[in-house]
Design a protein around this motif. Structure first.
Motif, PDB file in Angstrom:
ATOM      1  N   THR A  62      46.333  27.594  34.751  1.00 35.10           N
ATOM      2  CA  THR A  62      47.784  27.701  34.581  1.00 35.10           C
ATOM      3  C   THR A  62      48.200  29.155  34.371  1.00 35.10           C
ATOM      4  O   THR A  62      49.170  29.638  34.969  1.00 35.10           O
ATOM      5  CB  THR A  62      48.233  26.853  33.387  1.00 35.10           C
ATOM      6  OG1 THR A  62      47.835  25.492  33.591  1.00 35.10           O
ATOM      7  CG2 THR A  62      49.741  26.915  33.223  1.00 35.10           C
ATOM      8  N   GLN A  63      47.440  29.861  33.528  1.00 34.99           N
ATOM      9  CA  GLN A  63      47.730  31.273  33.297  1.00 34.99           C
ATOM     10  C   GLN A  63      47.536  32.093  34.564  1.00 34.99           C
ATOM     11  O   GLN A  63      48.300  33.010  34.857  1.00 34.99           O
ATOM     12  CB  GLN A  63      46.816  31.795  32.186  1.00 34.99           C
ATOM     13  CG  GLN A  63      47.011  33.266  31.856  1.00 34.99           C
ATOM     14  CD  GLN A  63      46.051  33.743  30.781  1.00 34.99           C
ATOM     15  OE1 GLN A  63      45.404  32.938  30.109  1.00 34.99           O
ATOM     16  NE2 GLN A  63      45.965  35.068  30.624  1.00 34.99           N
ATOM     17  N   PRO A  68      51.339  37.660  37.880  1.00 30.23           N
ATOM     18  CA  PRO A  68      51.732  38.373  39.105  1.00 30.23           C
ATOM     19  C   PRO A  68      50.638  39.323  39.608  1.00 30.23           C
ATOM     20  O   PRO A  68      50.575  39.601  40.809  1.00 30.23           O
ATOM     21  CB  PRO A  68      52.985  39.150  38.687  1.00 30.23           C
ATOM     22  CG  PRO A  68      52.926  39.217  37.190  1.00 30.23           C
ATOM     23  CD  PRO A  68      52.214  37.985  36.745  1.00 30.23           C
ATOM     24  N   ALA A  69      49.791  39.816  38.705  1.00 27.53           N
ATOM     25  CA  ALA A  69      48.716  40.712  39.133  1.00 27.53           C
ATOM     26  C   ALA A  69      47.719  39.970  40.032  1.00 27.53           C
ATOM     27  O   ALA A  69      47.209  40.540  41.003  1.00 27.53           O
ATOM     28  CB  ALA A  69      47.992  41.287  37.917  1.00 27.53           C
ATOM     29  N   PHE A  70      47.460  38.709  39.725  1.00 27.11           N
ATOM     30  CA  PHE A  70      46.549  37.920  40.565  1.00 27.11           C
ATOM     31  C   PHE A  70      47.184  37.644  41.926  1.00 27.11           C
ATOM     32  O   PHE A  70      46.511  37.711  42.962  1.00 27.11           O
ATOM     33  CB  PHE A  70      46.209  36.611  39.861  1.00 27.11           C
ATOM     34  CG  PHE A  70      45.211  35.771  40.604  1.00 27.11           C
ATOM     35  CD1 PHE A  70      43.900  36.182  40.729  1.00 27.11           C
ATOM     36  CD2 PHE A  70      45.589  34.568  41.181  1.00 27.11           C
ATOM     37  CE1 PHE A  70      42.968  35.412  41.416  1.00 27.11           C
ATOM     38  CE2 PHE A  70      44.675  33.793  41.867  1.00 27.11           C
ATOM     39  CZ  PHE A  70      43.357  34.216  41.982  1.00 27.11           C
ATOM     40  N   GLY A  71      48.486  37.347  41.942  1.00 21.48           N
ATOM     41  CA  GLY A  71      49.173  37.157  43.217  1.00 21.48           C
ATOM     42  C   GLY A  71      49.173  38.423  44.057  1.00 21.48           C
ATOM     43  O   GLY A  71      49.004  38.359  45.281  1.00 21.48           O
ATOM     44  N   SER A  72      49.336  39.572  43.401  1.00 18.58           N
ATOM     45  CA  SER A  72      49.292  40.835  44.131  1.00 18.58           C
ATOM     46  C   SER A  72      47.902  41.084  44.700  1.00 18.58           C
ATOM     47  O   SER A  72      47.767  41.581  45.831  1.00 18.58           O
ATOM     48  CB  SER A  72      49.683  41.977  43.188  1.00 18.58           C
ATOM     49  OG  SER A  72      49.567  43.223  43.828  1.00 18.58           O
ATOM     50  N   ALA A  73      46.867  40.735  43.951  1.00 24.31           N
ATOM     51  CA  ALA A  73      45.497  40.906  44.441  1.00 24.31           C
ATOM     52  C   ALA A  73      45.259  40.050  45.678  1.00 24.31           C
ATOM     53  O   ALA A  73      44.634  40.496  46.651  1.00 24.31           O
ATOM     54  CB  ALA A  73      44.498  40.546  43.342  1.00 24.31           C
ATOM     55  N   ALA A 242      43.284  45.516  42.021  1.00 24.22           N
ATOM     56  CA  ALA A 242      44.108  45.282  43.199  1.00 24.22           C
ATOM     57  C   ALA A 242      43.532  44.250  44.141  1.00 24.22           C
ATOM     58  O   ALA A 242      44.212  43.825  45.074  1.00 24.22           O
ATOM     59  CB  ALA A 242      44.329  46.595  43.949  1.00 24.22           C
ATOM     60  N   LEU A 243      42.277  43.830  43.953  1.00 26.46           N
ATOM     61  CA  LEU A 243      41.648  42.813  44.783  1.00 26.46           C
ATOM     62  C   LEU A 243      41.006  41.767  43.882  1.00 26.46           C
ATOM     63  O   LEU A 243      40.636  42.078  42.742  1.00 26.46           O
ATOM     64  CB  LEU A 243      40.596  43.445  45.704  1.00 26.46           C
ATOM     65  CG  LEU A 243      41.117  44.404  46.778  1.00 26.46           C
ATOM     66  CD1 LEU A 243      39.954  45.069  47.501  1.00 26.46           C
ATOM     67  CD2 LEU A 243      42.019  43.688  47.763  1.00 26.46           C
ATOM     68  N   PRO A 244      40.831  40.513  44.357  1.00 22.09           N
ATOM     69  CA  PRO A 244      40.260  39.477  43.490  1.00 22.09           C
ATOM     70  C   PRO A 244      38.937  39.845  42.832  1.00 22.09           C
ATOM     71  O   PRO A 244      38.770  39.620  41.628  1.00 22.09           O
ATOM     72  CB  PRO A 244      40.126  38.278  44.444  1.00 22.09           C
ATOM     73  CG  PRO A 244      41.230  38.463  45.418  1.00 22.09           C
ATOM     74  CD  PRO A 244      41.323  39.948  45.628  1.00 22.09           C
TER      75      PRO A 244
END
Length: 301
Positions: A62-63, A68-73, A242-244
């Motif tokens: 859920t977190q 947003p940082a994970f979505g950006s990655a 910046a990447l997973p």
């Protein structure tokens, strides 16, 4: 063929192959299946790497979905998969078409392939020295009367990484695609020339269809490779989340109270595991979709 219709030799071959396959299966289970299942379990826990894991349910996921940082990655990963991938394949086929008509193509192919066999850390240092304020690029600009440019500013890091990835990987995929192109009989191209086909038409109607199976396999390979990019970005600097893979590293890195590259490690192994599991599912779905989109009946020749 069913077991009742198998010959004695085939049944004996099946019994003999088991002991030879067992070590490989055991190694694959120990190094891949086991860690994957353990990561899946860890993703549902709250664990700092020292104390005992505590069950957290789906809180990590859920977190993750609201970060947003994970979505950006993931957005940057899609840029690499499709943007860098398109550039690599266009350049690879372009080199292939040129190399078919050139002498010394093995030497040229080796020179193109060279960046892929060099360590990512060495390449990062090379690009850093090339694009630094006192690097070769800025020295050339100053010699031409222009002002130096801060190529390695944080907002440009990902763009520089994308260009570097094209440079590093093009030679590798030239080699892979050439394996599919070299098996096409020269008589096919000669027949196309006699029919008046130009270079683009020969590529579209001869090269691409007859090497499609190799191209599809290379596309899947690039998709998997794109999601594993880690060392280059970590060594190059900039936003290391910046990447997973680097995002997972920043969340799970076992250094308490230390800031690395402007990012303070959170030591949340359960959260990092949830990111890894989500990335694995993303890759699996992306590969399945890609294989379906690129599925074609094999051409016999």
């Amino acid at each position: 063929m069913s077991a009742t219709t198998q010959s004695p030799l085939e049944r004996r071959r099946g019994r003999i192959s088991g002991p030879f396959l067992a070590p490989a299966v055991a190694l694959y289970t120990a190094l891949f299946i086991g860690p994957t299942l353990y990561s899946l379990y860890t993703s549902f826990t709250d664990w700092d790497g020292i104390n005992s894991p505590k069950w957290a349910g789906t809180r990590n996921y859920t977190q993750l979905l609201h970060d947003p940082a994970f979505g950006s990655a993931f957005g940057n990963t899609l840029k690499i998969v499709f943007g860098v991938g398109a550039a690599i394949f266009v350049l690879s086929f372009g080199f292939l078409l040129m190399l078919r008509e050139m002498r010394g193509r093995r030497l040229i192919r080796g020179a193109i392939f060279l960046p892929h066999i060099v360590s990512s850390i060495v390449l990062a240092i090379f690009w850093g020295s090339l694009l630094g304020l006192d690097g070769l690029v800025n020295q050339t600009l100053q010699a031409a009367g222009a002002d130096p440019v801060e190529w390695l500013r944080p907002s440009w890091t990902m763009s520089v990484v994308l260009v570097a990835l094209v440079w590093i990987n093009t030679g590798y995929y030239v080699t892979i695609l050439m394996a599919g192109v070299d098996r096409i009989p020269a008589s096919f191209y000669e027949a196309a020339r006699l029919d008046g086909a130009n270079a683009w038409q020969r590529f579209r109607h001869v090269t691409l269809p007859l090497s499609w199976d190799v191209t599809a396999a290379a596309a899947v390979l690039w998709t998997i490779t794109s999601v594993k990019i880690f060392e280059f970005l970590l060594a190059f600097g900039g936003n290391q989340g910046a990447l997973p893979p680097t995002y997972q590293w920043n969340n799970a890195m076992f250094v308490y109270g230390e800031t690395v590259g402007g990012v303070t490690p959170m030591n949340e192994f359960g959260y990092a595991a949830a990111s890894a599991v989500t990335t694995l599912l993303f890759v699996a779905v992306l590969v399945v979709v890609l294989r379906r989109l690129m599925r074609r009946e094999p051409l016999q020749f």
